[in-house]
Design a protein around this motif. Sequence first.
Motif, PDB file in Angstrom:
ATOM      1  N   GLU A  74       0.832  -1.200   0.000  1.00 49.64           N
ATOM      2  CA  GLU A  74       0.000   0.000   0.000  1.00 49.64           C
ATOM      3  C   GLU A  74       0.871   1.257   0.000  1.00 49.64           C
ATOM      4  O   GLU A  74       0.583   2.217  -0.712  1.00 49.64           O
ATOM      5  N   GLY A  75       1.924   1.250   0.799  1.00 54.65           N
ATOM      6  CA  GLY A  75       2.835   2.391   0.860  1.00 54.65           C
ATOM      7  C   GLY A  75       3.542   2.627  -0.460  1.00 54.65           C
ATOM      8  O   GLY A  75       3.693   3.772  -0.909  1.00 54.65           O
ATOM      9  N   ILE A  76       3.954   1.557  -1.115  1.00 56.84           N
ATOM     10  CA  ILE A  76       4.618   1.677  -2.419  1.00 56.84           C
ATOM     11  C   ILE A  76       3.642   2.217  -3.454  1.00 56.84           C
ATOM     12  O   ILE A  76       3.985   3.099  -4.238  1.00 56.84           O
ATOM     13  N   ALA A  77       2.409   1.706  -3.451  1.00 55.43           N
ATOM     14  CA  ALA A  77       1.401   2.187  -4.401  1.00 55.43           C
ATOM     15  C   ALA A  77       1.125   3.676  -4.203  1.00 55.43           C
ATOM     16  O   ALA A  77       1.030   4.435  -5.177  1.00 55.43           O
ATOM     17  N   LYS A  78       1.032   4.102  -2.943  1.00 56.58           N
ATOM     18  CA  LYS A  78       0.785   5.518  -2.652  1.00 56.58           C
ATOM     19  C   LYS A  78       1.970   6.364  -3.115  1.00 56.58           C
ATOM     20  O   LYS A  78       1.792   7.418  -3.739  1.00 56.58           O
ATOM     21  N   ALA A  79       3.181   5.901  -2.827  1.00 60.00           N
ATOM     22  CA  ALA A  79       4.380   6.642  -3.233  1.00 60.00           C
ATOM     23  C   ALA A  79       4.479   6.733  -4.757  1.00 60.00           C
ATOM     24  O   ALA A  79       4.858   7.772  -5.301  1.00 60.00           O
ATOM     25  N   LYS A  80       4.122   5.657  -5.454  1.00 61.00           N
ATOM     26  CA  LYS A  80       4.132   5.677  -6.921  1.00 61.00           C
ATOM     27  C   LYS A  80       3.114   6.685  -7.443  1.00 61.00           C
ATOM     28  O   LYS A  80       3.399   7.434  -8.378  1.00 61.00           O
ATOM     29  N   ALA A  81       1.925   6.686  -6.850  1.00 58.90           N
ATOM     30  CA  ALA A  81       0.875   7.610  -7.283  1.00 58.90           C
ATOM     31  C   ALA A  81       1.296   9.061  -7.083  1.00 58.90           C
ATOM     32  O   ALA A  81       0.915   9.934  -7.862  1.00 58.90           O
ATOM     33  N   GLU A  82       2.095   9.314  -6.051  1.00 57.22           N
ATOM     34  CA  GLU A  82       2.582  10.668  -5.773  1.00 57.22           C
ATOM     35  C   GLU A  82       3.888  10.980  -6.503  1.00 57.22           C
ATOM     36  O   GLU A  82       4.432  12.064  -6.344  1.00 57.22           O
ATOM     37  N   GLY A  83       4.370  10.003  -7.277  1.00 56.52           N
ATOM     38  CA  GLY A  83       5.610  10.206  -8.025  1.00 56.52           C
ATOM     39  C   GLY A  83       6.866  10.200  -7.171  1.00 56.52           C
ATOM     40  O   GLY A  83       7.917  10.665  -7.593  1.00 56.52           O
ATOM     41  N   LYS A  84       6.773   9.639  -5.969  1.00 61.47           N
ATOM     42  CA  LYS A  84       7.918   9.624  -5.053  1.00 61.47           C
ATOM     43  C   LYS A  84       8.672   8.306  -5.077  1.00 61.47           C
ATOM     44  O   LYS A  84       9.750   8.202  -4.506  1.00 61.47           O
ATOM     45  N   TYR A  85       8.104   7.300  -5.701  1.00 59.92           N
ATOM     46  CA  TYR A  85       8.720   5.970  -5.706  1.00 59.92           C
ATOM     47  C   TYR A  85       9.132   5.617  -7.127  1.00 59.92           C
ATOM     48  O   TYR A  85       8.313   5.578  -8.032  1.00 59.92           O
ATOM     49  N   LYS A  86      10.377   5.369  -7.301  1.00 57.76           N
ATOM     50  CA  LYS A  86      10.885   5.045  -8.627  1.00 57.76           C
ATOM     51  C   LYS A  86      11.275   3.584  -8.743  1.00 57.76           C
ATOM     52  O   LYS A  86      11.641   3.123  -9.809  1.00 57.76           O
TER      53      LYS A  86
END
Length: 185
Positions: free
Chosen positions: A128-140
């Motif tokens: 869930e945290g990774i999905a949220k970070a991806k949606a916010e453009g913070k996870y590469k």
Amino acid sequence: MLIGYARTSTAEQEAGLEAQHRDLSAAGVEKLFSEQVSSVDAAKRAQLEAALDYLREGDCLVVTRLDRLARSVAHLLTLVERIEAKGAGLRILNMGVDTSTPTGKLMLTMLGGVAEFERAIMLERQREGIAKAKAEGKYKGRKPTAQAHGDNVRELKAAGRSVPEIIEETGVSRASVYRLLRSDR
């Protein structure tokens, strides 16, 4: 005889391995098997296999924590079955569980289920945290390490180097070297 098994997932966890060694020695372990390998790589856990092979009737396999031995209840129960087939027991220090008693067997099964549940919840939260970070453009995601060596791999191949030589020099895996070279076609 008390047989100890210690494990950490990576070589960087040296302090954790030393702590396990200390705790197992304090518990009276006479023979210690130790390794640094992920529990996911169950097929590669040579020292666990060696410890299980070493067990004799009346012996007890001792671990500091349940997660050092197994990641799932099914795997745990398989290991317990192997241990008991040899007439040996299992002791988990931080839980005070000893399978040589009926109560210990019951507690181990229940605690193994709780541990598996906790791990599943942790992985769900992580996803869930990774999905949220991806949606916010913070996870590469993980940086593609092989791509960083792509030019070097191509230059070495153009210079006539063999794939094993390229692997040795760059540290890039065999599959990645072939993938990089195939992408040039």
